[in-house]
Design a protein around this motif. Sequence first.
Motif, PDB file in Angstrom:
ATOM      1  N   LEU A  33       1.113  -1.314   0.687  1.00 47.22           N
ATOM      2  CA  LEU A  33      -0.075   0.027  -0.172  1.00 47.22           C
ATOM      3  C   LEU A  33       0.684   1.203  -0.294  1.00 47.22           C
ATOM      4  N   SER A  34       1.902   1.963  -0.832  1.00 47.71           N
ATOM      5  CA  SER A  34       2.797   2.120  -1.058  1.00 47.71           C
ATOM      6  C   SER A  34       2.523   3.284  -1.841  1.00 47.71           C
ATOM      7  N   GLN A  35       1.534   2.400  -2.448  1.00 51.53           N
ATOM      8  CA  GLN A  35       0.989   3.292  -4.330  1.00 51.53           C
ATOM      9  C   GLN A  35      -0.214   4.137  -3.170  1.00 51.53           C
TER      10      GLN A  35
ATOM     11  N   PHE B 232      -2.596  -3.008  10.911  1.00 48.98           N
ATOM     12  CA  PHE B 232      -1.292  -2.496   9.874  1.00 48.98           C
ATOM     13  C   PHE B 232      -1.151  -1.338   9.470  1.00 48.98           C
ATOM     14  N   LEU B 233      -1.575  -0.031  10.861  1.00 47.04           N
ATOM     15  CA  LEU B 233      -1.012   1.197  11.092  1.00 47.04           C
ATOM     16  C   LEU B 233       0.486   0.965  11.742  1.00 47.04           C
ATOM     17  N   GLU B 234       0.233   0.381  12.714  1.00 47.52           N
ATOM     18  CA  GLU B 234       1.654  -0.222  13.741  1.00 47.52           C
ATOM     19  C   GLU B 234       3.327  -0.042  12.916  1.00 47.52           C
ATOM     20  N   HIS B 235       2.252  -0.557  11.855  1.00 45.03           N
ATOM     21  CA  HIS B 235       4.165  -1.287  10.747  1.00 45.03           C
ATOM     22  C   HIS B 235       4.185  -0.181   9.632  1.00 45.03           C
ATOM     23  N   LEU B 236       3.719   1.107   9.911  1.00 46.59           N
ATOM     24  CA  LEU B 236       3.758   2.500   8.677  1.00 46.59           C
ATOM     25  C   LEU B 236       4.464   3.254   9.929  1.00 46.59           C
ATOM     26  N   THR B 237       5.590   4.199   9.313  1.00 46.32           N
ATOM     27  CA  THR B 237       5.979   5.523   9.607  1.00 46.32           C
ATOM     28  C   THR B 237       5.129   6.359   9.845  1.00 46.32           C
ATOM     29  N   LEU B 238       4.736   7.459  10.798  1.00 48.62           N
ATOM     30  CA  LEU B 238       3.944   8.354  10.935  1.00 48.62           C
ATOM     31  C   LEU B 238       3.863   9.127   9.298  1.00 48.62           C
ATOM     32  N   THR B 239       4.808   8.671   8.794  1.00 46.28           N
ATOM     33  CA  THR B 239       4.617  10.422   7.315  1.00 46.28           C
ATOM     34  C   THR B 239       3.795   8.493   6.390  1.00 46.28           C
TER      35      THR B 239
ATOM     36  N   ARG C 127       0.465   9.102   7.906  1.00 43.93           N
ATOM     37  CA  ARG C 127      -0.404  10.041   7.518  1.00 43.93           C
ATOM     38  C   ARG C 127      -1.109   9.677   5.897  1.00 43.93           C
ATOM     39  N   GLN C 128      -0.317   9.280   4.756  1.00 41.90           N
ATOM     40  CA  GLN C 128      -0.080   9.843   3.433  1.00 41.90           C
ATOM     41  C   GLN C 128      -1.330   8.297   3.487  1.00 41.90           C
ATOM     42  N   HIS C 129      -1.731   7.072   3.763  1.00 44.68           N
ATOM     43  CA  HIS C 129      -2.620   6.272   4.139  1.00 44.68           C
ATOM     44  C   HIS C 129      -3.836   6.358   4.420  1.00 44.68           C
TER      45      HIS C 129
ATOM     46  N   ALA D 270      -5.184   9.394   4.164  1.00 49.71           N
ATOM     47  CA  ALA D 270      -5.252  10.473   3.236  1.00 49.71           C
ATOM     48  C   ALA D 270      -5.870  10.143   2.397  1.00 49.71           C
ATOM     49  N   GLU D 271      -5.573   9.142   1.635  1.00 47.86           N
ATOM     50  CA  GLU D 271      -6.197   7.820   0.755  1.00 47.86           C
ATOM     51  C   GLU D 271      -7.202   6.807   1.278  1.00 47.86           C
ATOM     52  N   CYS D 272      -7.865   7.210   2.434  1.00 47.51           N
ATOM     53  CA  CYS D 272      -8.768   6.094   2.995  1.00 47.51           C
ATOM     54  C   CYS D 272      -9.710   7.784   2.696  1.00 47.51           C
ATOM     55  N   ARG D 273      -9.657   8.668   3.388  1.00 47.19           N
ATOM     56  CA  ARG D 273     -10.650   9.342   3.128  1.00 47.19           C
ATOM     57  C   ARG D 273     -11.017   9.792   2.383  1.00 47.19           C
ATOM     58  N   ARG D 274      -9.965   9.875   0.765  1.00 49.63           N
ATOM     59  CA  ARG D 274     -10.303  10.343  -0.924  1.00 49.63           C
ATOM     60  C   ARG D 274     -11.023   9.398  -0.891  1.00 49.63           C
ATOM     61  N   VAL D 275     -10.987   7.715  -0.488  1.00 44.41           N
ATOM     62  CA  VAL D 275     -11.999   7.365  -1.789  1.00 44.41           C
ATOM     63  C   VAL D 275     -13.207   7.422  -0.779  1.00 44.41           C
ATOM     64  N   LEU D 276     -13.343   7.468   0.578  1.00 47.13           N
ATOM     65  CA  LEU D 276     -14.620   6.954   0.878  1.00 47.13           C
ATOM     66  C   LEU D 276     -15.941   8.253   1.285  1.00 47.13           C
ATOM     67  N   CYS D 277     -16.749   7.865   0.867  1.00 43.45           N
ATOM     68  CA  CYS D 277     -17.686   8.716   0.494  1.00 43.45           C
ATOM     69  C   CYS D 277     -18.558   9.509   1.174  1.00 43.45           C
ATOM     70  N   ALA D 278     -19.490  10.092   1.346  1.00 44.91           N
ATOM     71  CA  ALA D 278     -19.731  11.145   2.265  1.00 44.91           C
ATOM     72  C   ALA D 278     -20.425   9.863   3.586  1.00 44.91           C
TER      73      ALA D 278
END
Length: 68
Positions: A1-3, A20-27, A30-32, A34-42
């Motif tokens: 999920l680096s893309q 999953f999130l605990e395996h990511l850096t803070l950056t 945040r990117q992931h 933001a992507e989740c927020r982008r694809v979520l509907c209202a």
Amino acid sequence: LSQPLPWPDGIAAEIYSEHFLEHLTLTQARQHLAECRRVLCAGGVLEVGVPEPRAVLSAYLKGEAHPY
């Protein structure tokens, strides 16, 4: 999920992520998120499970490093 997620904006009603999130850096996290927020509907729901969330969130709020 680096893309970026391969879906258009606002298409998902729910996203579920556990251990999953605990395996990511803070950056990366945040990117992931933001992507989740982008694809979520209202009104869409993001459900996230991480181990010991209290310790992680407490360290974050204090500006301290945490082993995750």
